[in-house]
Design a protein around this motif. Structure first.
Motif, short mmCIF file in Angstrom:
data_model
loop_
_atom_site.label_atom_id
_atom_site.label_comp_id
_atom_site.label_asym_id
_atom_site.label_seq_id
_atom_site.Cartn_x
_atom_site.Cartn_y
_atom_site.Cartn_z
N ILE A 105 0.84 -1.19 0.00
CA ILE A 105 0.00 0.00 0.00
C ILE A 105 0.87 1.24 0.00
N ARG A 106 0.49 2.27 -0.79
CA ARG A 106 1.15 3.57 -0.78
C ARG A 106 0.22 4.58 -0.11
N ILE A 107 0.74 5.24 0.92
CA ILE A 107 -0.04 6.17 1.73
C ILE A 107 0.68 7.53 1.76
N PRO A 108 -0.07 8.64 1.64
CA PRO A 108 0.59 9.95 1.77
C PRO A 108 1.39 10.05 3.07
N ASN A 109 2.54 10.67 2.99
CA ASN A 109 3.44 10.76 4.14
C ASN A 109 2.77 11.36 5.37
N THR A 110 1.88 12.31 5.15
CA THR A 110 1.20 12.97 6.27
C THR A 110 0.21 12.05 6.98
N ILE A 198 9.35 10.07 -1.07
CA ILE A 198 9.21 10.93 0.11
C ILE A 198 7.75 11.26 0.37
N SER A 199 7.02 11.61 -0.67
CA SER A 199 5.63 12.06 -0.50
C SER A 199 4.67 10.90 -0.21
N MET A 200 4.99 9.67 -0.70
CA MET A 200 4.11 8.51 -0.50
C MET A 200 4.88 7.42 0.23
N SER A 201 4.42 7.11 1.44
CA SER A 201 5.05 6.05 2.24
C SER A 201 4.56 4.68 1.79
N THR A 202 5.38 3.65 2.01
CA THR A 202 5.05 2.28 1.61
C THR A 202 4.77 1.42 2.84
N VAL A 203 3.61 0.75 2.82
CA VAL A 203 3.22 -0.15 3.90
C VAL A 203 2.99 -1.54 3.31
N THR A 204 3.73 -2.53 3.81
CA THR A 204 3.58 -3.92 3.37
C THR A 204 2.89 -4.71 4.47
N ILE A 205 1.80 -5.39 4.12
CA ILE A 205 1.01 -6.15 5.10
C ILE A 205 0.95 -7.61 4.68
#
Length: 269
Positions: A105-110, A198-205
């Motif tokens: 998943i890509r999530i905005p850094n904020t 930088i702008s989009m964080s990566t979350v692996t589940i």
């Protein structure tokens, strides 16, 4: 006395004229300064305006067990929509006794921390929960500075191209421009990728369940016996098919065996 006063006045006038001439010469020199000095001033301005804000790449890696994969996936999907993220990858499958589903998943850094907090609410225990932050400020500033410097250099060569008269000079300048533009495109690509990270964080589940009804496995004793019977039958079938596939070699081997046996009997008689 009057003669002395007149001499002093004349001296003051002469000195004033010399200063005026000197100031005019300085002004003319500054107006006729070479382009290289101006370009140095441009480069200095670029370095001064370089961003000083901290640039961070955030990633997270989660693994946990869930009682219901479908419900967990739906909850994660709602959180993705709420925080304006995107589902980049979705892979599912079955192991012996369990079913898994892996998401990228890509999530905005904020929204990175709020998103992690929301999807963690229904999880009793994490097998793995990793959160990392990588400071890439120096890399960001260096890459941006190099890219702007190449663009400044490109402008200089374009100015030289306009002034060039000889064909050899034009060809040489155009060759340099092609090299510089190629470097600019490469730097711009690296810069865009870095900004995106930088702008989009990566979350692996990675989530899984040991529920037999979801995994498709049968935990009863009768089911295990039936599975072993099917496994044995499949093994026998593969063995027979293997023998059939090599029947020419079997026939040749049998004929050779019969021929040798007859020869041996004749010798013994």
């Amino acid at each position: 006395m009057k003669k002395l006063f007149a001499c002093i006045c004349l001296l003051i006038i002469v000195l004033g004229c010399k200063e005026a001439v000197a100031s005019e010469e300085v002004a003319s020199v500054s107006m006729a300064a070479p382009m290289e000095n101006k370009d140095k001033m441009v480069d200095a301005t670029v370095e001064e305006t370089a961003p000083t804000e901290t640039q961070i790449i955030r990633t997270s890696n989660l693994r946990f067990e869930t009682d219901n994969l479908t419900d967990s996936y739906q909850n994660i999907q709602k959180a993705i929509v709420k925080h304006k993220g995107t589902l980049q990858n979705d892979a599912s499958g079955k192991d012996y006794g369990s079913t898994f589903r892996n998401l990228t998943i890509r999530i905005p850094n904020t929204s990175f921390i709020p998103f992690l907090d929301e999807i963690s609410k229904g999880v009793n225990h994490f097998d793995r929960k990793e959160i990392s932050s990588q400071d890439v400020t120096e890399q960001y500033i260096d890459l941006e500075s190099r890219m702007l410097s190449k663009k400044t250099l490109e402008k200089r060569y374009l100015q030289l191209l306009q002034k060039a008269n000889k064909v050899t000079e034009i060809i040489e300048i155009e060759g340099k421009l092609a090299e510089i533009r190629e470097e600019i495109e490469a730097k711009e690509g690296q810069f865009r990728y870095l900004k995106n990270q930088i702008s989009m964080s990566t979350v692996t589940i990675e989530m899984y369940t040991n529920d037999a009804s979801q995994s498709g496995t049968t935990s009863s004793f009768g089911g295990k016996i039936w599975n072993e019977i099917k496994s044995g039958f499949n093994g026998l079938s593969r063995f027979i098919l293997g023998i059939i596939s090599i029947w020419p070699f079997l026939i040749i081997s049998i004929l050779i065996f019969i021929f040798i046996k007859r020869k041996f009997k004749k010798k013994t008689q």
